[in-house]
Enzyme design. Structure first.
Site, PDB file in Angstrom:
ATOM      1  N   ASP A 117      59.332 107.056 -13.221  1.00  0.00           N
ATOM      2  CA  ASP A 117      59.580 105.619 -13.096  1.00  0.00           C
ATOM      3  C   ASP A 117      59.075 104.852 -14.312  1.00  0.00           C
ATOM      4  OD1 ASP A 117      56.845 105.115 -12.748  1.00  0.00           O
ATOM      5  OD2 ASP A 117      56.981 104.969 -10.580  1.00  0.00           O
ATOM      6  N   LEU A 118      59.348 103.585 -14.326  1.00  0.00           N
ATOM      7  CA  LEU A 118      59.071 102.716 -15.462  1.00  0.00           C
ATOM      8  C   LEU A 118      57.625 102.813 -15.948  1.00  0.00           C
ATOM      9  CD1 LEU A 118      60.129 100.365 -17.299  1.00  0.00           C
ATOM     10  CD2 LEU A 118      59.306  98.811 -15.526  1.00  0.00           C
TER      11      LEU A 118
END
Length: 190
Positions: A117-118
């Site tokens: 994820d980010l």
């Protein structure tokens, strides 16, 4: 070369959908190839293809935008250290920077094996072969994935221990987490 449904081609390669073959050859994702077909930009032996519902056994005679399609290269695998702040997608609708925006320009079209994820950083595997990526992502392959997690704030020990029993999210069963509990508990008392 197209494959008619009524012909038996036991000696040659198995027919496959054209979008899959062109994706493996690096033209784009299957969906992107389907859009190219809809736009009339894919031809077989000079005849524009009208539908992606076409089975082929080779890329011979196939052109995209008038250029012959070359055979796909052998399956390859790369490792990439994903820094925080990049999303693991080819195109982000929110306009954020992606992993693929930061890859060296000499790489062929690649896809990620899984995602981070980010705000995650770490090892991300990339491949030029969608079938290999899918195989590596499947839980039945039995690959053990290890993650080092740093959490800020206070953790509820009971909820974290529940993760050791596994979880079901949206009907998908996730295996139990196996953290080093003694080190974890010592850090919690801290």
């Amino acid at each position: 070369m197209t494959q008619d449904k009524d012909k038996n081609n036991a000696a040659g390669p198995a027919p496959e959908r054209i979008a899959k073959a062109l994706a493996r050859a690096g033209i784009g994702s299957r969906r992107e190839v389907e859009r190219l077909i809809e736009l009339g930009r894919v031809s077989i032996n000079g005849k524009r293809l009208k539908t992606p519902a076409c089975l082929i056994t080779s890329l011979e005679g196939i052109t995209v935008n008038g250029k012959p399609v070359e055979q796909a290269e052998s399956a390859r695998l790369w490792r990439y250290h994903k820094p925080r702040g990049l999303v693991t997608t080819h195109r982000d609708p929110e306009g954020r920077s992606t992993v693929f925006d930061h890859l060296p320009s000499h790489l062929p079209r690649v896809i990620s094996v899984g995602r981070l994820d980010l705000n995650s950083e770490g090892l991300l595997l990339l491949t030029n072969d969608g079938a290999l990526a899918r195989w590596m992502e499947m839980p039945k392959t039995g690959w053990i994935r290890r993650y080092k997690v740093r959490a800020h704030g206070t953790a509820d020990e009971a909820k974290l221990k529940a993760l050791a029993e596994g979880a079901v999210v949206d009907g998908i069963v996730y295996e139990p987490l196996k953290p080093p509990w003694k080190r974890f508990q010592a850090a919690m008392r801290g």
